[in-house]
Motif scaffolding. Structure first.
Motif, PDB file in Angstrom:
ATOM      1  N   GLY A  88      53.101  40.376 -91.271  1.00 45.65           N
ATOM      2  CA  GLY A  88      51.713  40.399 -90.842  1.00 45.65           C
ATOM      3  C   GLY A  88      51.489  41.582 -89.914  1.00 45.65           C
ATOM      4  N   ILE A  89      50.306  42.203 -89.971  1.00 48.45           N
ATOM      5  CA  ILE A  89      50.089  43.425 -89.188  1.00 48.45           C
ATOM      6  C   ILE A  89      49.361  43.175 -87.873  1.00 48.45           C
ATOM      7  N   ALA A  90      48.834  41.970 -87.667  1.00 44.69           N
ATOM      8  CA  ALA A  90      48.147  41.693 -86.402  1.00 44.69           C
ATOM      9  C   ALA A  90      48.008  40.195 -86.206  1.00 44.69           C
ATOM     10  N   MET A  91      47.952  39.776 -84.938  1.00 44.56           N
ATOM     11  CA  MET A  91      47.627  38.402 -84.582  1.00 44.56           C
ATOM     12  C   MET A  91      46.608  38.440 -83.458  1.00 44.56           C
ATOM     13  N   THR A  92      45.435  37.896 -83.698  1.00 41.01           N
ATOM     14  CA  THR A  92      44.365  37.915 -82.707  1.00 41.01           C
ATOM     15  C   THR A  92      44.074  36.500 -82.234  1.00 41.01           C
ATOM     16  N   TYR A  93      43.974  36.345 -80.925  1.00 39.15           N
ATOM     17  CA  TYR A  93      43.805  35.034 -80.297  1.00 39.15           C
ATOM     18  C   TYR A  93      42.327  34.811 -79.985  1.00 39.15           C
ATOM     19  N   PHE A  94      41.848  33.585 -80.198  1.00 37.60           N
ATOM     20  CA  PHE A  94      40.446  33.255 -79.930  1.00 37.60           C
ATOM     21  C   PHE A  94      40.308  32.782 -78.486  1.00 37.60           C
ATOM     22  N   ASN A  95      40.243  33.732 -77.570  1.00 41.80           N
ATOM     23  CA  ASN A  95      40.158  33.416 -76.137  1.00 41.80           C
ATOM     24  C   ASN A  95      38.698  33.242 -75.744  1.00 41.80           C
ATOM     25  N   SER A  96      38.151  32.115 -76.141  1.00 39.13           N
ATOM     26  CA  SER A  96      36.729  31.847 -75.928  1.00 39.13           C
ATOM     27  C   SER A  96      36.511  30.346 -75.786  1.00 39.13           C
ATOM     28  N   PRO A  97      35.543  29.953 -74.945  1.00 34.72           N
ATOM     29  CA  PRO A  97      35.214  28.525 -74.853  1.00 34.72           C
ATOM     30  C   PRO A  97      34.416  28.027 -76.046  1.00 34.72           C
ATOM     31  N   LEU A  98      33.911  28.935 -76.870  1.00 38.25           N
ATOM     32  CA  LEU A  98      33.186  28.518 -78.063  1.00 38.25           C
ATOM     33  C   LEU A  98      34.117  27.732 -78.971  1.00 38.25           C
ATOM     34  N   ASN A  99      33.597  26.686 -79.563  1.00 40.34           N
ATOM     35  CA  ASN A  99      34.367  25.825 -80.476  1.00 40.34           C
ATOM     36  C   ASN A  99      35.474  25.045 -79.769  1.00 40.34           C
ATOM     37  N   SER A 100      35.428  24.989 -78.436  1.00 40.53           N
ATOM     38  CA  SER A 100      36.307  24.090 -77.688  1.00 40.53           C
ATOM     39  C   SER A 100      35.562  22.779 -77.446  1.00 40.53           C
ATOM     40  N   ALA A 101      36.115  21.905 -76.623  1.00 40.55           N
ATOM     41  CA  ALA A 101      35.481  20.611 -76.358  1.00 40.55           C
ATOM     42  C   ALA A 101      35.671  20.257 -74.887  1.00 40.55           C
ATOM     43  N   ALA A 102      35.096  19.123 -74.483  1.00 42.95           N
ATOM     44  CA  ALA A 102      35.166  18.731 -73.076  1.00 42.95           C
ATOM     45  C   ALA A 102      36.589  18.427 -72.635  1.00 42.95           C
ATOM     46  N   THR A 103      37.419  17.954 -73.559  1.00 41.36           N
ATOM     47  CA  THR A 103      38.768  17.517 -73.186  1.00 41.36           C
ATOM     48  C   THR A 103      39.868  18.497 -73.567  1.00 41.36           C
ATOM     49  N   TRP A 104      39.517  19.589 -74.248  1.00 38.92           N
ATOM     50  CA  TRP A 104      40.528  20.580 -74.614  1.00 38.92           C
ATOM     51  C   TRP A 104      39.850  21.926 -74.850  1.00 38.92           C
ATOM     52  N   THR A 105      40.613  22.985 -74.742  1.00 42.64           N
ATOM     53  CA  THR A 105      40.048  24.321 -74.904  1.00 42.64           C
ATOM     54  C   THR A 105      41.084  25.286 -75.474  1.00 42.64           C
ATOM     55  N   TRP A 106      40.578  26.300 -76.179  1.00 41.90           N
ATOM     56  CA  TRP A 106      41.439  27.387 -76.650  1.00 41.90           C
ATOM     57  C   TRP A 106      41.664  28.447 -75.572  1.00 41.90           C
ATOM     58  N   VAL A 107      40.828  28.422 -74.545  1.00 41.88           N
ATOM     59  CA  VAL A 107      40.804  29.511 -73.564  1.00 41.88           C
ATOM     60  C   VAL A 107      42.163  29.683 -72.886  1.00 41.88           C
ATOM     61  N   LEU A 108      42.509  30.949 -72.611  1.00 43.89           N
ATOM     62  CA  LEU A 108      43.772  31.263 -71.947  1.00 43.89           C
ATOM     63  C   LEU A 108      43.600  31.272 -70.429  1.00 43.89           C
ATOM     64  N   ASP A 109      43.067  30.173 -69.882  1.00 38.98           N
ATOM     65  CA  ASP A 109      42.920  30.107 -68.421  1.00 38.98           C
ATOM     66  C   ASP A 109      43.995  29.238 -67.774  1.00 38.98           C
ATOM     67  N   ASN A 110      44.790  28.547 -68.581  1.00 37.87           N
ATOM     68  CA  ASN A 110      45.949  27.838 -68.077  1.00 37.87           C
ATOM     69  C   ASN A 110      47.016  28.854 -67.681  1.00 37.87           C
ATOM     70  N   PRO A 111      47.618  28.746 -66.478  1.00 37.64           N
ATOM     71  CA  PRO A 111      48.580  29.767 -66.038  1.00 37.64           C
ATOM     72  C   PRO A 111      49.713  30.007 -67.032  1.00 37.64           C
ATOM     73  N   GLY A 112      50.228  28.939 -67.626  1.00 38.99           N
ATOM     74  CA  GLY A 112      51.314  29.100 -68.580  1.00 38.99           C
ATOM     75  C   GLY A 112      50.874  29.841 -69.826  1.00 38.99           C
ATOM     76  N   LYS A 113      49.698  29.489 -70.344  1.00 38.99           N
ATOM     77  CA  LYS A 113      49.172  30.171 -71.528  1.00 38.99           C
ATOM     78  C   LYS A 113      48.853  31.636 -71.224  1.00 38.99           C
ATOM     79  N   LYS A 114      48.271  31.885 -70.056  1.00 32.12           N
ATOM     80  CA  LYS A 114      47.962  33.257 -69.661  1.00 32.12           C
ATOM     81  C   LYS A 114      49.227  34.101 -69.610  1.00 32.12           C
ATOM     82  N   ALA A 115      50.264  33.558 -69.003  1.00 34.25           N
ATOM     83  CA  ALA A 115      51.524  34.294 -68.892  1.00 34.25           C
ATOM     84  C   ALA A 115      52.158  34.516 -70.260  1.00 34.25           C
ATOM     85  N   ALA A 116      52.059  33.511 -71.128  1.00 38.49           N
ATOM     86  CA  ALA A 116      52.632  33.644 -72.467  1.00 38.49           C
ATOM     87  C   ALA A 116      51.957  34.770 -73.228  1.00 38.49           C
TER      88      ALA A 116
END
Length: 300
Positions: free
Chosen positions: A260-288
């Motif tokens: 594969g030539i690229a991997m793009t992450y959806f770092n946005s609150p869009l399409n998330s929910a009240a109890t979970w999110t795709w956003v990279l605001d968790n310290p562990g996810k941000k560091a990863a």
């Protein structure tokens, strides 16, 4: 000008890493790491924390936003990012396939050809469930030659969810839905759904091996078609990171292993929910993510 290698990577000076005029990285580059950020928001402040620019930046536009999309693409090139832009269309898929959108697509391509660098463009990404896929396929077959002929710096992309092609292949088999024309990059949007809520209201706790389930069959298919492939969107929840903190680098390693030539992450609150999110605001996810992008390829 022929579609040939013209850009040399500033990073990794000991490796012969090149980009084609349409922004396709040579194998020595490895895969690019990119992201969408919020709602087409300038990612510069986020990149400051990462210590480097995104290799690819995903943005999303309506048919009347061409001027703004091109302005943002120019900004991305200046910031050493490849812009990967998705447009919704001014007419239905069937109408576009019949030629009603030829003028719009030709104007877009002509204006993109003046951008001083490569651009990846796609029309109506993730079409599954939005209409007759035969019309979507015909639309792509109509527009791809228009865009590629007018804009030799533009990689034409077609983006599917990946989930439907793997888990609902009776309706969305790639052999049936894939356009019969030259596509530079096949994009797929597979997510890690662990920690999200299923329609039943229960939490999804299924672990999916992205390489085995998605990347291996996609890679085999892409090789058979002679097309490059990339992840146009992906994401995972905070809970998924907590139970499997190596998911992000392991997934990227699997993508690179399958060319594969690229991997793009959806770092946005869009399409998330009240109890979970795709956003990279968790310290562990941000560091990863910061660790993942460090040292990867980008435009010079």
């Amino acid at each position: 000008m022929v579609d040939n290698v013209t850009l040399r990577l500033a990073d990794r000076p000991t490796t012969p890493c090149w980009f084609s005029r349409r922004g396709i990285p040579s194998p020595a580059c490895g895969a690019l790491v990119g992201a969408a950020f919020n709602s087409n928001t300038d990612p510069a402040s986020w990149e400051g924390g990462l210590g480097r620019p995104l290799g690819v930046r995903r943005t999303y536009w309506g048919p009347g936003q061409v001027t703004t999309a091109i302005q943002v693409a120019r900004q991305d090139i200046s910031a050493h990012r490849i812009p990967w832009i998705s447009f919704k269309l001014p007419h239905s898929w069937a109408e576009m396939a019949a030629g009603m959108g030829d003028g719009w697509a030709g104007d877009l391509a002509t204006r993109l050809s003046a951008v001083n660098g490569p651009v990846w463009v796609g029309f109506h990404h993730e079409p599954e469930g939005d209409g007759d896929l035969a019309a979507w396929k015909a639309m792509q077959e109509r527009l791809a030659p228009i865009v590629r002929r007018a804009a030799p710096n533009v990689a034409y992309t077609a983006i599917l969810t990946g989930w439907h092609e793997i888990f609902d292949a009776t309706r969305y088999d790639l052999r049936t839905v894939w356009p019969d024309t030259t596509i530079d990059i096949a994009g797929f949007d597979p997510y890690n759904w662990y920690g999200t809520l299923k329609s039943s209201g229960t939490v999804d706790t299924s672990h999916v091996d992205m390489k085995n389930v998605y990347f291996d069959p996609i890679s085999r298919w892409a090789d058979s078609k002679g097309v490059e492939w990339a992840v146009a969107e992906t994401g995972y929840t905070d809970l998924a990171h907590s139970v499997d903190p190596t998911w992000l680098p392991r997934t990227f390693t699997g993508l690179e292993a399958d060319h594969g030539i690229a991997m793009t992450y959806f770092n946005s609150p869009l399409n998330s929910a009240a109890t979970w999110t795709w956003v990279l605001d968790n310290p562990g996810k941000k560091a990863a993510f910061a660790n993942l992008i460090a040292g990867t390829a980008r435009l010079p």
